[in-house]
Design an enzyme around this catalytic site. Structure first.
Site, PDB file in Angstrom:
ATOM      1  N   CYS A  32       0.830  -1.215   0.000  1.00  0.00           N
ATOM      2  CA  CYS A  32       0.000   0.000   0.000  1.00  0.00           C
ATOM      3  C   CYS A  32       0.855   1.251   0.000  1.00  0.00           C
ATOM      4  O   CYS A  32       1.856   1.319   0.713  1.00  0.00           O
ATOM      5  CB  CYS A  32      -0.839   0.082   1.265  1.00  0.00           C
TER       6      CYS A  32
ATOM      7  N   ARG B 182     -12.364   0.651  -6.252  1.00  0.00           N
ATOM      8  CA  ARG B 182     -11.966   0.368  -4.863  1.00  0.00           C
ATOM      9  C   ARG B 182     -11.454   1.661  -4.219  1.00  0.00           C
ATOM     10  O   ARG B 182     -11.557   1.877  -3.038  1.00  0.00           O
ATOM     11  CB  ARG B 182     -10.859  -0.695  -4.875  1.00  0.00           C
TER      12      ARG B 182
END
Ligand code: XMP
Length: 493
Positions: free
Chosen positions: A310, A406
């Site tokens: 991430c 998303r």
């Protein structure tokens, strides 16, 4: 600044938020042997697992192969959604059909076919025998490899009816695996056609199938005995949610990087209304978010930016260190009896059990499983070491394959603002051995706290705060590591 508003400097009175390396479990008196610790848990209101572990809905982690294997060992695979609806339905069906006791798509032969045709057909299908049926599906006999071996003097162009065994042993739909096995042992046969009351073929039970299923005594299955599986659906993908639900997915995971968004919450609520599967809402990371979904969610998933691939926190400046995020969400969820899943940032089994101590009921992991044989993708070799590809679902490559929503962005944007990277992770071998290390380590953590089950552990576990010196002390130090421990690498890969 408006006259009566708070001074900006007040914002600097910030609350502390902690993550895995900031804490350790405080050892407690124990009468628990780690191997005896019960790891079963609830992952959503209606779904229980035998190990508190889920695989991430990522296109380099969970497709049907990994989902089948993790469910066989007591956990849950969550299928990613970088595939069209038909492909996802097929993937769900693959999991549901795996380890099926009664095979429904049976390879059959007709009495008038030649031995050559049937031999070829069975070879292509990888089966060693086939029921012989007439036009009304009535079972006339069974033909197997032994019936058509050359020494029985059956010619290749002879018809099946001449070579088949016509005194065929069949069983009804209600036969139990034990009864079917007894029939097979008694008659020295390897398969039993299942028939309705008019002797019409409805399925097939095989000895290999029954024995294989016995091997997986820790598997998680639905009421019909099929392996359980989860499916990721985009925050606004009601059509995917319905298709996955109809195909038999046990849990729909609302797959959003920031689910505490009023449009996402509204849409998730609609998906819950329109489907029969449990709906887990995520990701969230605060008490307020948990409160806003508590009236309809069957589970909540926690993680704003902790994942190994991430970049959300550096790109957006937003996030919540994972131990604090889990604890905050669990404060609210526990009052509503909603299970909590801790998603992302777990490098070691110790992190996983700390997540449970902070209030989670189960953990979701991506990087831990991406290097296994069962994850999608090939093994690649770089500088003599083996790796598999692992990429964030917010990386450019993954968003180009769909799923940009998303991150609440349009899929067709010309230039993405990625919130993840594409990477490689060390190749690790079988999922089974990774799970054994992971769950074994978690059980040992339960042993140090003296808890025989996950609910007891959640109550009993306490944390101590670790300084950076304490953290250094926690890892191997002042030595050169000479072995490759199966559950440790200095960077958690
Ligand atoms: P681990 O640490 O287990 O994390 O590899 C897996 C989880 O990370 C999330 N995820 C992402 N988060 N950008 C993000 O900010 C991304 O590109 C990305 N891809 C996956 C996801 O929750 C997953 O389960």
């Amino acid at each position: 600044m408006a006259k009566d508003s708070e001074p900006f400097s007040e914002k600097l009175r910030v609350p502390e938020a902690l993550t895995f390396d900031d804490v350790l479990l405080r050892p407690k008196e124990s009468a628990i042997e780690p191997d005896e610790a019960d790891t079963s848990t609830r992952v959503s209101k209606n779904v229980r697992l035998n190990i508190p572990v889920l695989s991430a809905a990522m296109d380099t982690v969970t497709e049907s192969e990994l989902a089948i294997e993790i469910a066989r060992h007591g956990g849950l695979g969550v299928l990613h959604r970088n595939m069209d609806l038909d492909a996802m339905v097929e993937e769900i069906e693959q999991v549901k059909q795996a380890d099926e006791l009664i095979i429904r798509e049976v390879i059959t032969a007709e009495p008038g076919q030649t031995i050559r045709e049937v031999d070829r057909m069975m070879n292509e299908a990888g089966v060693s025998g086939a029921p012989v049926i007439d036009d009304d599906d009535e079972v006339l006999g069974i033909i197997s490899g032994t019936d058509i071996r050359p020494y029985l003097e059956v010619g290749e162009s002879d018809e099946v009816r001449e070579a088949m065994t016509d005194e065929v042993i069949t069983a009804g739909e209600d036969v139990t695996p034990r009864e079917a096995l007894e029939l097979m042992y008694e008659h020295k046969i390897e398969r039993v056609p299942i028939v309705d009351d008019q002797n019409r073929l409805t399925g097939l039970m095989t000895m290999a199938g029954i024995l294989q299923r016995r091997e997986y005594d820790n598997a998680v299955r639905d009421e019909s005995g099929h392996l359980r599986v989860g499916a990721a659906v985009g925050p606004f993908e009601t059509d995917r949610a319905q298709a996955a639900d109809e195909a038999g997915a046990d849990i729909l995971f609302i797959d959003c990087a920031h689910a505490h968004n009023s449009n996402v919450v509204e849409s998730a609520r609609e998906i819950k209304d329109q489907t029969s599967a449990d709906v887990v809402v995520g990701n969230i990371g605060t008490r307020e978010a948990a409160r806003d979904v508590a009236d309809f969610a069957d589970g909540v998933k926690v993680g704003i930016g902790p994942g190994s691939i991430c970049t959300t926190r550096v790109v957006t400046g937003a996030g919540m260190p994972q131990i604090t995020a889990i604890a905050q969400v669990a404060d609210v969820a526990s009052k509503h009896d909603i299970p909590v899943i801790a998603d992302g940032g777990i490098r070691y089994s110790g992190d996983a059990i700390k997540a449970i101590a902070a209030g989670a009921d189960a953990v979701m992991m991506g990087s831990y499983f991406a290097g296994t044989d069962e994850a999608p993708g090939r093994v690649i070799t770089m500088n003599g070491k083996k790796y598999k590809q692992y990429r964030g679902m917010g990386s450019v490559g993954a968003m180009q394959s769909g799923g940009g929503d998303r991150y609440l962005k349009d899929d067709d944007e010309e230039e993405f603002v990625p919130e993840g990277v594409e990477a490689a992770t060390p190749y690790k071998g079988t999922l089974e051995s990774e799970l054994r290390q992971l769950v074994g380590g978690m059980q040992s953590g339960m042993g140090y706290v003296g808890a025989e089950s996950i609910p007891v552990f959640k109550e009993r576990a306490e944390f101590v705060r670790v300084s950076s010196a304490g953290q250094q002390e926690s890892h191997p130090h002042d030595v050169v590591i000479t072995d490759e421990a199966p559950n440790y690498s200095p960077d958690g890969s």
